[in-house]
Design an enzyme around this catalytic site. Structure first.
Site, PDB file in Angstrom:
ATOM      1  N   SER A 288       0.823  -1.206   0.000  1.00 16.93           N
ATOM      2  CA  SER A 288       0.000   0.000   0.000  1.00 16.93           C
ATOM      3  C   SER A 288       0.862   1.262   0.000  1.00 16.93           C
ATOM      4  CB  SER A 288      -0.950  -0.051   1.206  1.00 16.93           C
ATOM      5  OG  SER A 288      -1.901   0.974   1.164  1.00 16.93           O
TER       6      SER A 288
ATOM      7  N   ASP B  68      -9.658  -5.093  -4.777  1.00 15.47           N
ATOM      8  CA  ASP B  68      -8.967  -3.988  -4.104  1.00 15.47           C
ATOM      9  C   ASP B  68      -9.483  -2.669  -4.664  1.00 15.47           C
ATOM     10  OD1 ASP B  68      -7.192  -2.149  -3.004  1.00 15.47           O
ATOM     11  OD2 ASP B  68      -5.460  -3.474  -3.223  1.00 15.47           O
TER      12      ASP B  68
ATOM     13  N   HIS C  63      -7.591  -5.244  -0.443  1.00 13.40           N
ATOM     14  CA  HIS C  63      -6.391  -4.515  -0.043  1.00 13.40           C
ATOM     15  C   HIS C  63      -5.722  -5.121   1.186  1.00 13.40           C
ATOM     16  CE1 HIS C  63      -4.036  -0.883  -0.727  1.00 13.40           C
ATOM     17  NE2 HIS C  63      -3.986  -0.693   0.586  1.00 13.40           N
TER      18      HIS C  63
END
Length: 395
Positions: free
Chosen positions: A168, A336, A365
């Site tokens: 991320s 995601d 995610h």
């Protein structure tokens, strides 16, 4: 109203070695090693470094019980966490499921990064966390200062190039840092989970709403600089939100996309560690990326951009500057809603190399760091990629 805005924003995503005199202020209150690694039977040492702009960061070095017996380290790998997380995220599931433990079991020399503002890296040589100047940073500073210093430190200790793994925000930092030759030349290969360099196709409902309402600008108008989930008022508000008013599992999905495979029954345990603090400026920078569709430095506005950058618009981070010779592996998911497939494809089109890809249609995610099946689904693919690229004779 002020605390309500903060509560919404904080939900955005759910042998010590010391160089110079770096433990000057704000040493970590908690020990990641003592809390999560030692109880599992793994060796863990705490390291402290200082960035060029004065922040005190904690690194942990983790080894498996087998490595303890041989007294030998394998290829060095740095794990860089995402937004509102810290290095503890790599150890929140069992040793058979958590990437930090899995890599150590496969012989890697595992290092854990913790960026400024997190509870493990809560310090500065002159500033207190109560000073607004302490929070005057965004992800570009995490890339140019924090990540760059971590890579340099590891490179010096291991006397070899390192592997870089990010998730991320850790991938945003990685992409930006790797455009800098001095960082890229110290990295053997990069493996990126939920890779992000562009955010203009984010479809997470709650994130879209926050951007539309300009909540980042409202928070600035309220004079806030830090987003700290751990304040007493904030904890009570979020607790009340989750008890009887909203299913927190669904709440997470509205922010990240539906996560197929993480253990929802462990949410209370995860919340013992996550989320960690971040800065309002960092959130503003992320919202700029969503609105503008750019991968650029922080936009201060016309006049301050000229004073800061010498141009009316903030400079772009050019993915084409990442060396074509640098091997890259990416894992991304069809569910995601933050690292959207369209944005990942744009990133791939701009990179000078052809990364190896792992696409999982059902992964969201959070699954890439907390899925109970991530070892089989993701990590073994990554490990095969890394082992195939270990070139240093010192390994």
């Amino acid at each position: 109203m002020k605390w309500l805005l903060v509560a919404v924003l904080t939900a955005f995503t759910i042998s010590s070695s010391v160089t110079q005199s770096h433990i000057l202020r704000g040493s970590p209150v908690n020990s990641l090693c003592a809390d999560l690694v030692h109880p599992a039977g793994y060796s863990c040492t705490e390291h402290t470094i200082q960035t060029k702009d004065g922040y005190i960061l904690a690194l942990q070095r983790v080894a498996s019980p087998a490595q303890n017996l041989t007294l030998q380290y394998g290829p060095p790998v740095l794990l860089q966490h995402g937004l509102f997380m810290a290095g503890d995220v790599w150890f929140l599931d069992s040793p058979k499921e958590s990437l930090g433990f899995v890599l150590a079991d496969y012989g890697f020399d595992v290092w854990i990064g913790n960026v400024r503002g997190t509870r493990y890296s809560y310090g500065h040589v002159t500033l207190s966390e109560t000073d607004k100047e302490f929070w005057d940073w965004s992800w570009q500073d995490l890339a140019m200062y924090d990540l760059a210093e971590m890579v340099q430190y590891m490179y010096s200790v291991a006397n070899s190039k390192i592997f870089l793994v990010g998730h991320s925000q850790g991938t945003i930092m990685s992409f930006a840092a790797l455009t800098q030759p001095r960082v890229a030349e110290m990295v053997e290969a990069a493996a990126l989970l939920s890779p992000i360099s562009y955010l203009d196709h984010v479809t997470a409902p709650l994130v879209e709403r926050m951007v539309f309402m300009h909540l980042d600008q409202m928070v600035v108008a309220l004079g806030l600089h830090q987003i700290n989930f751990r304040s007493d008022t904030l904890v009570k508000l979020v607790d009340s939100l989750c008890e009887g008013h909203m299913d927190c599992t669904d709440f997470l999905s509205s922010i990240t996309g539906k996560n197929c495979c993480f253990n929802a029954s462990r949410i209370e345990y995860y919340l013992d560690y996550e989320p960690h603090p971040s800065s309002v400026k960092n959130l503003r920078h992320l919202f700029q990326m969503i609105r503008k569709g750019s991968f650029a430095k922080f936009d201060y506005g016309f006049l301050k951009n000229i004073l800061t950058y010498g141009t009316t618009k903030p400079p772009e981070f050019e993915l084409g500057l990442i060396p074509a010779s640098l091997p890259i592996w990416m894992g991304y998911g069809g569910s995601d809603l933050l690292a959207d497939v369209t944005d990942v494809e744009r990133t791939l089109a701009e990179l000078p190399s052809r990364p190896e890809l792992l696409y999982l249609e059902n992964y969201g995610h959070i699954d890439f760091v907390l899925s109970t099946s991530a070892k089989e689904d993701v990590y073994m693919h990554m490990i095969q990629f890394l082992w195939a690229r270990k070139k240093s004779s010192s390994w």
